[in-house]
Scaffold this motif. Structure first.
Motif, PDB file in Angstrom:
ATOM      1  N   LEU A  48      60.024  25.919 -12.494  1.00  0.00           N
ATOM      2  CA  LEU A  48      59.265  26.841 -11.667  1.00  0.00           C
ATOM      3  C   LEU A  48      60.182  27.604 -10.721  1.00  0.00           C
ATOM      4  CD1 LEU A  48      56.591  28.002 -10.771  1.00  0.00           C
ATOM      5  CD2 LEU A  48      56.302  26.031  -9.238  1.00  0.00           C
ATOM      6  N   ARG A  49      61.204  26.923 -10.179  1.00  0.00           N
ATOM      7  CA  ARG A  49      62.155  27.597  -9.297  1.00  0.00           C
ATOM      8  C   ARG A  49      62.881  28.717 -10.047  1.00  0.00           C
ATOM      9  NH1 ARG A  49      64.933  23.454  -7.942  1.00  0.00           N
ATOM     10  NH2 ARG A  49      63.896  22.984  -5.962  1.00  0.00           N
ATOM     11  N   GLN A  50      63.257  28.472 -11.275  1.00  0.00           N
ATOM     12  CA  GLN A  50      63.925  29.498 -12.072  1.00  0.00           C
ATOM     13  C   GLN A  50      63.003  30.675 -12.357  1.00  0.00           C
ATOM     14  OE1 GLN A  50      65.497  27.658 -15.591  1.00  0.00           O
ATOM     15  NE2 GLN A  50      66.905  26.319 -14.465  1.00  0.00           N
ATOM     16  N   GLN A  51      61.715  30.384 -12.612  1.00  0.00           N
ATOM     17  CA  GLN A  51      60.764  31.473 -12.848  1.00  0.00           C
ATOM     18  C   GLN A  51      60.611  32.365 -11.613  1.00  0.00           C
ATOM     19  OE1 GLN A  51      57.231  29.385 -14.157  1.00  0.00           O
ATOM     20  NE2 GLN A  51      57.611  29.965 -16.276  1.00  0.00           N
ATOM     21  N   ILE A  52      60.530  31.729 -10.440  1.00  0.00           N
ATOM     22  CA  ILE A  52      60.402  32.515  -9.210  1.00  0.00           C
ATOM     23  C   ILE A  52      61.649  33.384  -8.988  1.00  0.00           C
ATOM     24  CG2 ILE A  52      60.187  32.360  -6.700  1.00  0.00           C
ATOM     25  CD1 ILE A  52      58.589  29.778  -7.109  1.00  0.00           C
ATOM     26  N   ALA A  53      62.814  32.784  -9.181  1.00  0.00           N
ATOM     27  CA  ALA A  53      64.051  33.546  -8.994  1.00  0.00           C
ATOM     28  C   ALA A  53      64.138  34.699  -9.979  1.00  0.00           C
ATOM     29  CB  ALA A  53      65.249  32.611  -9.151  1.00  0.00           C
ATOM     30  N   THR A  54      63.683  34.494 -11.202  1.00  0.00           N
ATOM     31  CA  THR A  54      63.714  35.573 -12.201  1.00  0.00           C
ATOM     32  C   THR A  54      62.824  36.735 -11.788  1.00  0.00           C
ATOM     33  OG1 THR A  54      64.165  33.963 -13.963  1.00  0.00           O
ATOM     34  CG2 THR A  54      63.323  36.121 -14.625  1.00  0.00           C
ATOM     35  N   GLY A  84      72.769  34.467  -3.911  1.00  0.00           N
ATOM     36  CA  GLY A  84      72.038  34.418  -2.657  1.00  0.00           C
ATOM     37  C   GLY A  84      70.551  34.248  -2.864  1.00  0.00           C
ATOM     38  N   LEU A  85      70.007  34.855  -3.916  1.00  0.00           N
ATOM     39  CA  LEU A  85      68.580  34.701  -4.223  1.00  0.00           C
ATOM     40  C   LEU A  85      68.256  33.255  -4.568  1.00  0.00           C
ATOM     41  CD1 LEU A  85      65.746  35.789  -4.859  1.00  0.00           C
ATOM     42  CD2 LEU A  85      66.597  36.373  -7.156  1.00  0.00           C
ATOM     43  N   VAL A  86      69.074  32.628  -5.374  1.00  0.00           N
ATOM     44  CA  VAL A  86      68.839  31.217  -5.739  1.00  0.00           C
ATOM     45  C   VAL A  86      68.848  30.340  -4.492  1.00  0.00           C
ATOM     46  CG1 VAL A  86      69.809  29.247  -6.981  1.00  0.00           C
ATOM     47  CG2 VAL A  86      69.716  31.491  -8.082  1.00  0.00           C
ATOM     48  N   LYS A  87      69.775  30.597  -3.578  1.00  0.00           N
ATOM     49  CA  LYS A  87      69.802  29.824  -2.335  1.00  0.00           C
ATOM     50  C   LYS A  87      68.538  30.053  -1.516  1.00  0.00           C
ATOM     51  CE  LYS A  87      74.841  29.722  -1.836  1.00  0.00           C
ATOM     52  NZ  LYS A  87      76.002  30.096  -0.987  1.00  0.00           N
ATOM     53  N   ALA A  88      68.071  31.311  -1.479  1.00  0.00           N
ATOM     54  CA  ALA A  88      66.864  31.612  -0.707  1.00  0.00           C
ATOM     55  C   ALA A  88      65.645  30.922  -1.308  1.00  0.00           C
ATOM     56  CB  ALA A  88      66.661  33.116  -0.656  1.00  0.00           C
ATOM     57  N   VAL A  89      65.524  30.932  -2.632  1.00  0.00           N
ATOM     58  CA  VAL A  89      64.391  30.273  -3.282  1.00  0.00           C
ATOM     59  C   VAL A  89      64.418  28.776  -3.014  1.00  0.00           C
ATOM     60  CG1 VAL A  89      63.359  29.730  -5.528  1.00  0.00           C
ATOM     61  CG2 VAL A  89      64.167  32.052  -5.046  1.00  0.00           C
ATOM     62  N   SER A  90      65.587  28.169  -3.030  1.00  0.00           N
ATOM     63  CA  SER A  90      65.694  26.726  -2.835  1.00  0.00           C
ATOM     64  C   SER A  90      65.403  26.319  -1.393  1.00  0.00           C
ATOM     65  CB  SER A  90      67.097  26.250  -3.245  1.00  0.00           C
ATOM     66  OG  SER A  90      67.352  26.549  -4.601  1.00  0.00           O
ATOM     67  N   ARG A  91      65.715  27.189  -0.437  1.00  0.00           N
ATOM     68  CA  ARG A  91      65.578  26.815   0.979  1.00  0.00           C
ATOM     69  C   ARG A  91      64.289  27.328   1.630  1.00  0.00           C
ATOM     70  NH1 ARG A  91      71.728  28.778   2.585  1.00  0.00           N
ATOM     71  NH2 ARG A  91      72.859  27.282   1.256  1.00  0.00           N
ATOM     72  N   TYR A  92      63.566  28.176   0.953  1.00  0.00           N
ATOM     73  CA  TYR A  92      62.387  28.787   1.561  1.00  0.00           C
ATOM     74  C   TYR A  92      61.278  27.749   1.752  1.00  0.00           C
ATOM     75  CZ  TYR A  92      58.222  31.706   2.042  1.00  0.00           C
ATOM     76  OH  TYR A  92      57.054  32.269   2.476  1.00  0.00           O
ATOM     77  N   ILE A 108      70.365  37.151   1.114  1.00  0.00           N
ATOM     78  CA  ILE A 108      71.136  37.830   0.060  1.00  0.00           C
ATOM     79  C   ILE A 108      72.180  38.751   0.687  1.00  0.00           C
ATOM     80  CG2 ILE A 108      70.963  39.440  -1.868  1.00  0.00           C
ATOM     81  CD1 ILE A 108      68.147  38.316  -2.377  1.00  0.00           C
ATOM     82  N   ASP A 109      71.776  39.495   1.729  1.00  0.00           N
ATOM     83  CA  ASP A 109      72.744  40.361   2.413  1.00  0.00           C
ATOM     84  C   ASP A 109      73.910  39.551   2.974  1.00  0.00           C
ATOM     85  OD1 ASP A 109      71.758  42.874   1.962  1.00  0.00           O
ATOM     86  OD2 ASP A 109      70.474  42.901   3.729  1.00  0.00           O
ATOM     87  N   GLY A 110      73.604  38.410   3.562  1.00  0.00           N
ATOM     88  CA  GLY A 110      74.666  37.566   4.105  1.00  0.00           C
ATOM     89  C   GLY A 110      75.608  37.064   3.039  1.00  0.00           C
ATOM     90  N   GLU A 111      75.068  36.742   1.852  1.00  0.00           N
ATOM     91  CA  GLU A 111      75.918  36.273   0.757  1.00  0.00           C
ATOM     92  C   GLU A 111      76.844  37.383   0.271  1.00  0.00           C
ATOM     93  OE1 GLU A 111      77.234  33.107  -1.478  1.00  0.00           O
ATOM     94  OE2 GLU A 111      75.605  33.094   0.001  1.00  0.00           O
ATOM     95  N   ILE A 112      76.327  38.600   0.195  1.00  0.00           N
ATOM     96  CA  ILE A 112      77.165  39.730  -0.239  1.00  0.00           C
ATOM     97  C   ILE A 112      78.242  40.035   0.802  1.00  0.00           C
ATOM     98  CG2 ILE A 112      77.161  42.170  -0.839  1.00  0.00           C
ATOM     99  CD1 ILE A 112      74.327  41.826  -1.891  1.00  0.00           C
ATOM    100  N   LYS A 113      77.859  40.041   2.072  1.00  0.00           N
ATOM    101  CA  LYS A 113      78.845  40.302   3.127  1.00  0.00           C
ATOM    102  C   LYS A 113      79.900  39.204   3.169  1.00  0.00           C
ATOM    103  CE  LYS A 113      75.654  42.921   6.055  1.00  0.00           C
ATOM    104  NZ  LYS A 113      74.899  42.939   7.336  1.00  0.00           N
ATOM    105  N   ARG A 114      79.493  37.968   2.936  1.00  0.00           N
ATOM    106  CA  ARG A 114      80.455  36.872   2.896  1.00  0.00           C
ATOM    107  C   ARG A 114      81.418  37.051   1.730  1.00  0.00           C
ATOM    108  NH1 ARG A 114      77.079  33.268   2.404  1.00  0.00           N
ATOM    109  NH2 ARG A 114      76.658  32.989   4.636  1.00  0.00           N
TER     110      ARG A 114
END
Length: 314
Positions: A48-54, A84-92, A108-114
């Motif tokens: 289900l987590r993968q479906q949401i991220a997709t 970053g999206l996968v991290k957001a889905v897991s921590r939300y 996601i913005d923070g992951e790209i800037k990092r």
């Protein structure tokens, strides 16, 4: 099982035109997240987590597109945004009452800037200097637009950005540190000279470094030699003069010059060897022998059966 149903189907019956997200790439997955929070760890939850991220992946790609043309390929930026999206889905946590998009976008913005901060610099630059670079860059662009025709000075940039001149100078220096030039890149050169690359400006190994220790070892002994013998050694080994040339300059015979060079070199060699023996004696635990060698060097007297006859002859 509930987890086998696509994430969007969990909320399609509850979605309404008024409840649509402002972006077409932002699906309504609130019910899917609530179900995800209730599921125990296992294959169903991971699926289900993968479906949401997709379903949210187009939004991540849109955010990655904001950073195009900054030295990184769009495909790599999309991969970083997906991470970053996968991290957001897991921590939300849906129980906090915050929409997922409001939580995912800064993540996601923070992951790209990092990624830009840690992986894109050619040289290591402290985070503080990177922040100064961003402020200096923005101030430089604004001043360039308001004052066309010339480059803003470091003082003007500092005043505009609210920095000190030292901080502005550090930011300006960091502007050129994000990417490096190839060694084959052409550089400025004197007039009437041929093409020159950065590789041509690099120094070569200094052969004198190999004899630094030897020079320092013989320096005290050279200082204790008589003036004429020091002059002869200097002309012979530093000026490259032959024994005949030295003899003509000092008004003595070439044979006399040869004997003085041999005698001076022998005396210096024996004193240096004696000093090395003293160090070896200390390392072997023989302080008496080392002390005698030390006192012998302090008195500036030649070692027994060594250079004493030669010095008396001089």
């Amino acid at each position: 099982m509930a987890s086998s149903v696509p994430a969007s189907s969990h909320t399609s019956a509850h979605a309404s035109p008024r409840g649509r997200h402002p972006h077409d790439d932002a699906p309504d997955t609130a019910e899917a997240f609530r179900l995800l929070a209730r599921l125990p760890d296992g294959a169903s939850k991971e699926h289900l987590r993968q479906q949401i991220a997709t379903e949210w992946l187009p939004m991540a790609h849109r955010l990655a597109g904001r950073y195009r043309n900054r030295g990184e390929s769009l495909d790599d930026l999309r991969q970083v945004a997906a991470l970053g999206l996968v991290k957001a889905v897991s921590r939300y946590d849906p129980d906090r009452g915050t929409a997922f998009e409001s939580y995912a976008v800064p993540t996601i913005d923070g992951e790209i800037k990092r990624h830009f901060r840690d992986c894109m610099w050619s040289v290591h630059v402290p985070r503080r200097v990177q922040a100064l670079r961003a402020r200096v860059r923005a101030a430089h662009q604004e001043l360039t637009q308001t004052r066309p025709g010339r480059e803003p000075t470091a003082r003007e940039i500092a005043e505009h950005a609210g920095l000190t001149e030292e901080e502005a100078a550090a930011g300006l220096e960091a502007l050129e540190s994000f990417s490096s030039l190839s060694l084959d890149a052409q550089c400025r050169q004197p007039l009437d000279s041929g093409p020159m690359s950065l590789a041509d400006t690099l120094g070569a190994p200094d052969p004198a470094l190999d004899v630094v220790l030897d020079r320092e070892a013989v320096k005290p002994q050279l200082c204790r030699l008589p003036e004429r013998e020091r002059q002869i050694l200097y002309l012979r080994f530093f000026h490259g003069m032959t024994q005949s040339m030295i003899a003509d300059r000092l008004g003595i015979s070439q044979m006399h010059v040869s004997r003085l060079i041999a005698r001076s070199c022998s005396a210096i060699r024996e004193e240096v060897v004696g000093a090395e023996h003293a160090v070896d004696a200390l390392e072997r635990g023989a302080p008496e022998a080392a002390s005698q060698q030390t006192l012998h060097r302090r008195d500036h007297t030649p070692a027994p059966n060594a250079a004493a006859p030669h010095r008396r002859a001089a």
